[in-house]
Design a protein around this motif. Structure first.
Motif, PDB file in Angstrom:
ATOM      1  N   HIS A  33       0.827  -1.197   0.000  1.00 24.11           N
ATOM      2  CA  HIS A  33       0.000   0.000   0.000  1.00 24.11           C
ATOM      3  C   HIS A  33       0.871   1.261   0.000  1.00 24.11           C
ATOM      4  O   HIS A  33       1.819   1.354   0.767  1.00 24.11           O
ATOM      5  N   PRO A  34       0.524   2.243  -0.864  1.00 21.51           N
ATOM      6  CA  PRO A  34       1.353   3.453  -0.975  1.00 21.51           C
ATOM      7  C   PRO A  34       1.574   4.176   0.349  1.00 21.51           C
ATOM      8  O   PRO A  34       2.674   4.678   0.603  1.00 21.51           O
ATOM      9  N   TYR A  35       0.558   4.214   1.206  1.00 22.27           N
ATOM     10  CA  TYR A  35       0.732   4.938   2.467  1.00 22.27           C
ATOM     11  C   TYR A  35       1.681   4.190   3.406  1.00 22.27           C
ATOM     12  O   TYR A  35       2.581   4.789   3.998  1.00 22.27           O
ATOM     13  N   ARG A  40       3.966   2.230   2.538  1.00 18.46           N
ATOM     14  CA  ARG A  40       5.278   2.352   1.907  1.00 18.46           C
ATOM     15  C   ARG A  40       5.918   3.698   2.258  1.00 18.46           C
ATOM     16  O   ARG A  40       7.099   3.773   2.609  1.00 18.46           O
ATOM     17  N   ALA A  41       5.116   4.763   2.199  1.00 18.84           N
ATOM     18  CA  ALA A  41       5.630   6.099   2.535  1.00 18.84           C
ATOM     19  C   ALA A  41       6.076   6.148   4.001  1.00 18.84           C
ATOM     20  O   ALA A  41       7.103   6.748   4.327  1.00 18.84           O
ATOM     21  N   ARG A  72       9.359   4.272   4.378  1.00 21.97           N
ATOM     22  CA  ARG A  72      10.444   5.118   3.847  1.00 21.97           C
ATOM     23  C   ARG A  72      10.761   6.271   4.792  1.00 21.97           C
ATOM     24  O   ARG A  72      11.917   6.651   4.953  1.00 21.97           O
ATOM     25  N   PHE A  73       9.713   6.840   5.397  1.00 19.54           N
ATOM     26  CA  PHE A  73       9.911   7.968   6.318  1.00 19.54           C
ATOM     27  C   PHE A  73      10.834   7.555   7.474  1.00 19.54           C
ATOM     28  O   PHE A  73      11.801   8.235   7.792  1.00 19.54           O
TER      29      PHE A  73
END
Lengths: 230, 230
Positions: free
Chosen positions: A91-93, A95-96, A99-100
């Motif tokens: 899921h993009p969120y 994943r973000a 990464r954060f």
């Protein structure tokens, strides 16, 4: 994405947490590779040619093409050997968020941990240890939110953020041993304490996680060397 | 991935290259958003709550979920609004190379460019300008290799690395204007000179690229402020 017989080399040094990231990623994906130990005092031609900008390890050389920077290597490995389970959340969120925290670890938290060894005096060291502990409190909270009761940041399996953070566990233990302080432990960071144990036991991690005793020796070796050149 | 009516807010400041990255990415994907200007001297509750770790802009708030860090936002936008053309290269190796240079820009090159304005004396400034020029020579070479004769790092369209690098063009021009030096120009960096022109003309970039004159004024404002507090 990957097919057939391919050549995978990794330029590294055994004690580097960044090199460990690449090794864990390759282990998770069951990719065989040749590990080429670099002598950082006298870097090989292959390293200088493969990473002319930073001249640093790790460098993954896949079919003669070099990839540098540990987290970029992890993402590359994840995408190339895509038939095995993914290390990055789908899921993009999520994943973000992974990464954060990985970027927080590299840009803020690890430089502080590293600074403890070179601190000028007890006062400066105390401040740095406190900052590292504050960071671990943030990471404990993040762990609870992200793992949602599962063992890893990545859920049931080791993922991108587990690799990014877990690769520092060896040097965390060195700092605890050398300076007699508890950083990850059951009272202050109960979630991370359990996570760290599980992480170190994992079949992809165990063969590449250095013994703390060896790392501590290496710490004193480095310290003597820097003291000599100062 | 994205469906229906959604709320997109961006917390930022007009002069920040990092905020510009998020704005360009949203423009490329034709995503409407509310731009909320922050006053960095007195940060809003929304900013402090949305990015409690760094308390920095940009923060993208998508359906009440905050995403921080400019390049992470670009990747998030790329993945969420996936029906439009992708900003990241599709091939894992090209992707790793784009990430490598973006990380070089943020970790090495831009801190040096930024240092020029605060240099102590002409001698230090000269050294920094030379380092910035050496970096641009590397980027000129990378541009030739990556773009393969097409206008952008991303090929025919602006991609991830174009956004990462192009967002600094305003502050490059400020440095050229204030210190009377040519950094990106036709003789030393012919590829980048043409690229910069095309980039600034792009429909996703033009509305968010500040005028150099305004940025120069802002530079002198910041300098006076820092000199006053020193």
């Amino acid at each position: 994405m990957s097919k057939g017989k391919e050549e995978v080399k990794l330029l590294g040094v055994w004690a580097s947490p960044f090199v460990m990231r690449a090794r864990i990623a390759l282990n998770i994906k069951s990719v065989g590779y040749e590990f080429i130990q670099e002598n950082l005092g006298s870097k090989s031609e292959l390293l200088l040619q493969s990473n002319p900008v930073h001249k640093k390890v790790p460098v993954l050389i896949h079919d003669h093409k070099p990839v540098s920077e540990s987290l970029i290597i992890v993402e590359y490995v994840d995408q190339v050997w895509s038939s095995s389970p993914s290390m990055l959340p789908s899921h993009p969120y999520d994943r973000a968020i992974a990464r954060f925290w990985a970027s927080y670890l590299d840009d803020k938290w690890y430089p502080t941990l590293k600074g403890i060894g070179g601190a000028k005096g007890e006062e400066e060291r105390k401040v740095l240890i406190q900052q590292v502990e504050e960071g671990l409190a943030l990471l404990e909270e993040a762990y609870k939110k992200i793992s949602k009761g599962k063992p890893f940041f990545g859920g049931d399996r080791i993922g991108y953020l587990d690799i990014a953070f877990g690769s520092f566990l060896g040097w965390i233990k060195v700092t605890e041993t050398v300076f007699g302080t508890a950083l990850i432990e059951e009272v202050k960071t109960p979630g991370l304490a359990k996570w760290a144990e599980k992480f170190c036991e994992d079949v992809a991690v165990k063969p590449v996680m250095p013994e703390t005793k060896k790392l501590v020796e290496f710490f004193y070796f480095l310290r003597a060397k820097f003291a000599g050149s100062a």
